[in-house]
Scaffold this active site. Structure first.
Site, PDB file in Angstrom:
ATOM      1  N   GLY A 187       0.797  -1.223   0.000  1.00  0.00           N
ATOM      2  CA  GLY A 187       0.000   0.000   0.000  1.00  0.00           C
ATOM      3  C   GLY A 187       0.826   1.269   0.000  1.00  0.00           C
ATOM      4  O   GLY A 187       0.496   2.228  -0.680  1.00  0.00           O
ATOM      5  N   THR A 198       4.528   3.474   2.003  1.00  0.00           N
ATOM      6  CA  THR A 198       5.885   3.459   2.530  1.00  0.00           C
ATOM      7  C   THR A 198       5.845   3.913   3.984  1.00  0.00           C
ATOM      8  O   THR A 198       5.116   4.845   4.324  1.00  0.00           O
ATOM      9  CB  THR A 198       6.758   4.433   1.714  1.00  0.00           C
ATOM     10  OG1 THR A 198       6.598   4.100   0.336  1.00  0.00           O
ATOM     11  CG2 THR A 198       8.207   4.328   2.084  1.00  0.00           C
ATOM     12  N   LYS A 240       3.131   6.030   8.103  1.00  0.00           N
ATOM     13  CA  LYS A 240       2.872   5.272   6.876  1.00  0.00           C
ATOM     14  C   LYS A 240       2.206   6.208   5.883  1.00  0.00           C
ATOM     15  O   LYS A 240       1.167   6.797   6.191  1.00  0.00           O
ATOM     16  CB  LYS A 240       1.956   4.098   7.195  1.00  0.00           C
ATOM     17  CG  LYS A 240       1.700   3.199   6.017  1.00  0.00           C
ATOM     18  CD  LYS A 240       1.110   1.900   6.507  1.00  0.00           C
ATOM     19  CE  LYS A 240       1.071   0.864   5.424  1.00  0.00           C
ATOM     20  NZ  LYS A 240       0.804  -0.460   5.927  1.00  0.00           N
ATOM     21  N   ASP A 281      -5.330  -8.823   8.321  1.00  0.00           N
ATOM     22  CA  ASP A 281      -4.016  -8.858   7.663  1.00  0.00           C
ATOM     23  C   ASP A 281      -2.946  -9.327   8.650  1.00  0.00           C
ATOM     24  O   ASP A 281      -1.888  -8.710   8.775  1.00  0.00           O
ATOM     25  CB  ASP A 281      -3.697  -7.461   7.110  1.00  0.00           C
ATOM     26  CG  ASP A 281      -2.653  -7.512   5.998  1.00  0.00           C
ATOM     27  OD1 ASP A 281      -2.351  -8.633   5.524  1.00  0.00           O
ATOM     28  OD2 ASP A 281      -2.127  -6.455   5.621  1.00  0.00           O
TER      29      ASP A 281
HETATM   30  P1  ATP Z   1       1.754  -4.933   3.240  1.00  0.00           P
HETATM   31  O1  ATP Z   1       1.735  -3.623   2.580  1.00  0.00           O
HETATM   32  O2  ATP Z   1       1.431  -6.050   2.321  1.00  0.00           O
HETATM   33  O3  ATP Z   1       0.919  -4.930   4.484  1.00  0.00           O
HETATM   34  P2  ATP Z   1       4.101  -4.735   4.915  1.00  0.00           P
HETATM   35  O4  ATP Z   1       3.395  -4.928   6.207  1.00  0.00           O
HETATM   36  O5  ATP Z   1       5.467  -5.341   4.813  1.00  0.00           O
HETATM   37  O6  ATP Z   1       3.247  -5.264   3.703  1.00  0.00           O
HETATM   38  P3  ATP Z   1       4.052  -1.905   5.453  1.00  0.00           P
HETATM   39  O7  ATP Z   1       2.892  -2.065   6.347  1.00  0.00           O
HETATM   40  O8  ATP Z   1       4.050  -0.764   4.508  1.00  0.00           O
HETATM   41  O9  ATP Z   1       4.238  -3.199   4.570  1.00  0.00           O
HETATM   42  O10 ATP Z   1       5.338  -1.827   6.357  1.00  0.00           O
HETATM   43  C1  ATP Z   1       6.613  -1.784   5.811  1.00  0.00           C
HETATM   44  C2  ATP Z   1       7.629  -2.098   6.888  1.00  0.00           C
HETATM   45  O11 ATP Z   1       7.740  -0.983   7.750  1.00  0.00           O
HETATM   46  C3  ATP Z   1       7.242  -3.256   7.779  1.00  0.00           C
HETATM   47  O12 ATP Z   1       7.646  -4.471   7.219  1.00  0.00           O
HETATM   48  C4  ATP Z   1       7.979  -2.938   9.077  1.00  0.00           C
HETATM   49  O13 ATP Z   1       9.252  -3.513   9.034  1.00  0.00           O
HETATM   50  C5  ATP Z   1       8.085  -1.430   9.054  1.00  0.00           C
HETATM   51  N1  ATP Z   1       7.152  -0.841  10.028  1.00  0.00           N
HETATM   52  C6  ATP Z   1       5.825  -0.654   9.858  1.00  0.00           C
HETATM   53  N2  ATP Z   1       5.280  -0.060  10.932  1.00  0.00           N
HETATM   54  C7  ATP Z   1       6.283   0.145  11.816  1.00  0.00           C
HETATM   55  C8  ATP Z   1       6.361   0.697  13.152  1.00  0.00           C
HETATM   56  N3  ATP Z   1       5.280   1.175  13.777  1.00  0.00           N
HETATM   57  N4  ATP Z   1       7.561   0.723  13.776  1.00  0.00           N
HETATM   58  C9  ATP Z   1       8.656   0.230  13.145  1.00  0.00           C
HETATM   59  N5  ATP Z   1       8.641  -0.320  11.914  1.00  0.00           N
HETATM   60  C10 ATP Z   1       7.481  -0.361  11.241  1.00  0.00           C
HETATM   61 MG    MG Z   2       2.220  -3.723   7.383  1.00  0.00          MG
END
Ligand code: ATP
Ligand code: MG
Length: 429
Positions: A165, A167, A183, A271
């Site tokens: 979705g 970054t 995010k 999810d």
């Molecule tokens: P998808 O988009 O399919 O859900 P995802 O969970 O890997 O995949 P994101 O939710 O965009 O993608 O998160 C990207 C990365 O950012 C995560 O894999 C995690 O390592 C990091 N991340 C997300 N939220 C946090 C947070 N609150 N604190 C620290 N790192 C985070």
């Molecule tokens: Mg995620």
């Protein structure tokens, strides 16, 4: 009367204030009145009203009338649920009287404590905390009327990761003097849909659990939504390899508790996967990215490519699904911890989906029977055969590690981060 948590929405001239009440059967009229007065200090509120099914206003002035209102609301809630809907909050309309009357006749004390969310020492009434109106109404007022975070007060630091979705960035909130995870999701949608998403996200302000990532604020700038949450310095579980069982056990306990909390609010995670399980060096484990906003999920889905390997078979085949689909995803997420995990879990998931069979029981030396049983139960082909929420907490694998020992996770996260730093310092071979 139901003892499950409910959300009470106090309708005031300056906006709606929502509070979650963990145990409505303990709530009494006077406590609720004190809460209303906290959010409407300028008015002399002596009673409040609610609306019945035909829209008539019914006044509440006593504990008996409060009980009648709660029992009416619980019936409505059950009906909504039977129709597959998420229950609306219980809406109440404060009524201002002409005379101040006898305020706080039961002598309830109002304590104040500093507001941790920002620097100013905002007086937060604690008088109703024992009755579990969890987030103080003053805090909610501040949040709902202004959000806590503005785009210009955020200084972006490094990129933490990139998903389907959007970054995620590590960022610093100058006013709040705290590190955040932000995010950023590009969304080409109408202003109407933006408003709908913002209102759907409001439920996140009410989530208050040590196993759920804290949500601070969300805002749109042009065609991007930014969602600001607590930063977890250990990152997500997907980057940890070969988690030993005594660590994994404590992580599983937190995941199950986090999900049980969400389910108690009638929220499906939708999810559950290792990248949405976050850890920190204090040994905390928290869930993130649960689908509270249908509109946000739908808007992201339009740009989503590929299939979600953690999805339950009934979801993949487009059938109705519920809590048990989250349970499946817990099983398959933890299966990733087996050696050669990615491949095994992928193949098993395909097998189960295509054959309508349960997955074979895996006995892999380094994991206990309890652990293998836990995973196998979560991954039963038929949703009803998977453990229900209560049974999940009572599973022997969860019971064994439900000892509140955060130290184990903390030490493991610190060690892994150190190893990672050392490897990075060495650079590519
Ligand atoms: P998808 O988009 O399919 O859900 P995802 O969970 O890997 O995949 P994101 O939710 O965009 O993608 O998160 C990207 C990365 O950012 C995560 O894999 C995690 O390592 C990091 N991340 C997300 N939220 C946090 C947070 N609150 N604190 C620290 N790192 C985070
Ligand atoms: Mg995620």
């Amino acid at each position: 009367m139901d003892t499950e948590a409910i959300v009470i929405r106090i309708k005031t001239p300056s906006g709606d204030m929502d509070s979650s009440v963990d145990c409505p059967s303990l709530l009494n009229f006077n406590d609720l009145l004190v809460a209303i007065r906290d959010v409407m200090p300028e008015a002399t509120v002596t009673a409040f009203e609610y609306e019945d099914e035909v829209g008539d206003r019914i006044t509440v002035r006593s504990d008996e009338e409060l009980k009648a209102m709660l029992s009416y609301y619980c019936n409505t809630m059950n009906e909504q649920r039977m129709n597959g809907l998420l229950p609306d909050p219980l809406q109440i309309f404060p009524r201002a009287g002409k005379t101040p009357g006898n305020r706080n006749i039961h002598g309830l004390k109002v304590n104040t404590r500093p507001n941790p969310a920002n620097d100013c020492t905002h007086a937060v009434p604690d008088s109703i905390a024992n009755n579990s109106l969890k987030k103080s109404s003053a805090e909610l007022k501040r949040i709902l009327t202004n959000g806590q975070i503005n785009a210009q007060d955020i200084h972006y630091q490094e990129q933490l990761g990139h998903g389907n979705g959007g970054t995620v960035y590590k960022a610093y909130h100058v006013l709040g003097k705290r590190v955040l995870a932000v995010k950023v999701i590009p969304l080409d949608i109408t202003v109407e849909l933006q408003k709908q998403i913002m209102s759907e996200l409001e439920i996140l302000y009410k989530c208050d659990s040590p196993y759920i990532i804290t949500f601070f604020s969300a805002f749109f700038v042009e065609n991007r939504i930014s969602i600001c949450t607590e930063f977890m310095d250990g990152g997500s579980l997907d980057v940890y390899k070969r988690i030993p069982e005594h660590v994994l056990g404590r992580i599983a306990v937190a995941v199950v508790k986090g999900l049980t909390y969400l389910w108690s609010l009638k929220i499906l995670h939708r999810d559950v996967k290792p990248s949405n399980m976050l850890v920190n060096t204090r040994g905390q484990v928290k869930l993130c990215d649960f689908g509270v906003s249908t509109q946000l999920v739908n808007s992201i889905a339009k740009t989503y490519v590929g299939t979600n390997a953690y999805m339950a078979p009934e979801r993949i085949s487009g059938e109705q699904y519920g809590i048990h689909a989250d349970v499946w995803s817990v099983g398959i997420s933890f299966m990733e911890c087996f050696p050669c995990s990615g491949l095994i879990s992928y193949l098993l998931s395909k097998l189960v989906c295509s054959t309508s069979q349960d997955p074979p029981v895996l006995h892999i030396g380094q994991f206990s029977e309890k652990f293998v049983h836990f995973i196998t139960q979560c991954m039963r082909r038929h949703p009803k055969e998977r453990p229900a929420p209560n049974n999940l907490m009572d599973h022997s694998f969860i019971v064994q590690y439900n000892d509140g020992n955060a130290e184990v996770v903390s030490m493991w996260v610190c060690r892994c981060l150190e190893e990672r730093r050392a490897q990075q310092a060495q650079g590519p071979i």
